[in-house]
Design an enzyme around this catalytic site. Sequence first.
Site, PDB file in Angstrom:
ATOM      1  N   ARG A  56       0.866  -1.224  -0.014  1.00  0.00           N
ATOM      2  CA  ARG A  56      -0.006   0.007  -0.006  1.00  0.00           C
ATOM      3  C   ARG A  56       0.857   1.383  -0.158  1.00  0.00           C
ATOM      4  O   ARG A  56       0.565   2.270  -0.853  1.00  0.00           O
ATOM      5  CB  ARG A  56      -0.718  -0.090   1.360  1.00  0.00           C
ATOM      6  CG  ARG A  56      -2.123  -0.770   0.954  1.00  0.00           C
ATOM      7  CD  ARG A  56      -2.637  -1.253   2.512  1.00  0.00           C
ATOM      8  NE  ARG A  56      -1.602  -2.338   2.799  1.00  0.00           N
ATOM      9  CZ  ARG A  56      -1.528  -3.428   2.622  1.00  0.00           C
ATOM     10  NH1 ARG A  56      -2.702  -3.833   1.797  1.00  0.00           N
ATOM     11  NH2 ARG A  56      -0.768  -4.535   2.638  1.00  0.00           N
ATOM     12  N   THR A  57       1.661   1.181   0.814  1.00  0.00           N
ATOM     13  CA  THR A  57       2.483   2.674   1.003  1.00  0.00           C
ATOM     14  C   THR A  57       3.245   3.006  -0.395  1.00  0.00           C
ATOM     15  O   THR A  57       3.025   4.059  -0.706  1.00  0.00           O
ATOM     16  CB  THR A  57       3.250   2.551   2.239  1.00  0.00           C
ATOM     17  OG1 THR A  57       2.568   2.003   3.318  1.00  0.00           O
ATOM     18  CG2 THR A  57       3.892   3.895   2.543  1.00  0.00           C
ATOM     19  N   LYS A 113      26.744  -3.597  -2.437  1.00  0.00           N
ATOM     20  CA  LYS A 113      28.109  -3.828  -2.671  1.00  0.00           C
ATOM     21  C   LYS A 113      28.811  -3.019  -1.141  1.00  0.00           C
ATOM     22  O   LYS A 113      30.092  -2.750  -1.432  1.00  0.00           O
ATOM     23  CB  LYS A 113      28.754  -2.968  -3.956  1.00  0.00           C
ATOM     24  CG  LYS A 113      27.917  -3.503  -5.109  1.00  0.00           C
ATOM     25  CD  LYS A 113      28.432  -2.435  -6.255  1.00  0.00           C
ATOM     26  CE  LYS A 113      27.501  -2.777  -7.526  1.00  0.00           C
ATOM     27  NZ  LYS A 113      27.560  -1.379  -8.400  1.00  0.00           N
ATOM     28  N   ARG A 160      11.172   3.856   3.068  1.00  0.00           N
ATOM     29  CA  ARG A 160      10.979   2.900   4.282  1.00  0.00           C
ATOM     30  C   ARG A 160      11.982   2.075   4.513  1.00  0.00           C
ATOM     31  O   ARG A 160      12.791   1.899   3.754  1.00  0.00           O
ATOM     32  CB  ARG A 160       9.843   1.830   3.943  1.00  0.00           C
ATOM     33  CG  ARG A 160       9.686   0.784   4.914  1.00  0.00           C
ATOM     34  CD  ARG A 160       8.418  -0.125   4.558  1.00  0.00           C
ATOM     35  NE  ARG A 160       7.260   0.578   4.818  1.00  0.00           N
ATOM     36  CZ  ARG A 160       5.759   0.105   4.849  1.00  0.00           C
ATOM     37  NH1 ARG A 160       5.774  -1.138   4.534  1.00  0.00           N
ATOM     38  NH2 ARG A 160       5.084   0.657   5.091  1.00  0.00           N
ATOM     39  N   HIS A 192       5.221   5.960  11.600  1.00  0.00           N
ATOM     40  CA  HIS A 192       4.685   5.673  10.175  1.00  0.00           C
ATOM     41  C   HIS A 192       3.700   6.836   9.982  1.00  0.00           C
ATOM     42  O   HIS A 192       2.292   6.776   9.940  1.00  0.00           O
ATOM     43  CB  HIS A 192       3.984   4.421  10.157  1.00  0.00           C
ATOM     44  CG  HIS A 192       3.708   3.871   8.533  1.00  0.00           C
ATOM     45  ND1 HIS A 192       3.940   4.705   7.638  1.00  0.00           N
ATOM     46  CD2 HIS A 192       3.180   2.781   8.217  1.00  0.00           C
ATOM     47  CE1 HIS A 192       3.340   4.048   6.517  1.00  0.00           C
ATOM     48  NE2 HIS A 192       2.969   2.877   6.985  1.00  0.00           N
TER      49      HIS A 192
END
Length: 301
Positions: A50-51, A79, A100, A128
Amino acid sequence: MAKSLISIQDFTKEEILHVLDVAREFEKDRSQDFLHGKIVACIFFEPSTRTRLSFETAANRLGAKVIGFSDAGNTSIRKGESLKDTIKMVSNYADIIVMRHPLEGSARYASEVASVPVINAGDGANQHPSQTLLDLYSIRQTQGRLDGIDINMVGDLKYGRTVHSLLQALSHFSPSFIFTSPQELRMPAEYKDFLDERHIPYRETSELAEHIADTDILYMTRIQQERFTDPVEYEKVKNVYSLNAQMLAGVRDNMRILHPLPRLQEIAADVDDTPYAYYFRQAENGMYVRMAIISYLLGKR
Ligand code: CP
């Protein structure tokens, strides 16, 4: 430093209400092209449906272009490149960054090294805030107000970043809280102290059935396997709650069930067909609210 949204406390009550009002305008008119020429970077170091997709949709609907990744394993992080260098690079390419990350505090750190606004799309068990704004939008849409809401937060209150952000945001609006969780997943002391300092009432229980009838908003959450370090502890609590349609007899007419999603067994499928289920509509609201957040931080609305 550019204004970012890392914690819901970065926004005043007035800013919160402004974003909700702008989101309402976007709900009425979903496509407005006034971010033409802007680039939105969506960089996700943790899974999301969703986000990420609602931020990307929001950016597209505003006429912006989207860059980013949903799997850091395909980037030069693999890396050994640092988060700091990654953020510096991305802020050279984009006008705003949506990030996120599993580590608490990572979003704040990113905002300190970025030259463009950063939106925290979830940092570990911490915050959030864009979810919180869409939760507030959904509460206002379903209740006709934000003030004086009786809200029952259920599930993983210890690691649940959505409940932590929402608790802080609702503190502007004289709420009353019920915290329903197993003993192991109680609301952390820092959030209860936050409420005590503001004389905001809360009660704690382990029984889901105890407070369904005296609630305006039943805010269900998932027990999050990914936050447990010990799988045995997760097994003990994973099925602790399961809301079904039968349990909704006698609830207030205005009561609505929210859930940030994804859900597991904590809401049975038969609840979806009741008038109390609002979680899919809540996820749709995320698109309008995220259009408003991007616009606000880019100074376009
Ligand atoms: N509510 C929420 O954050 O959902 P996703 O993990 O799918 O983005």
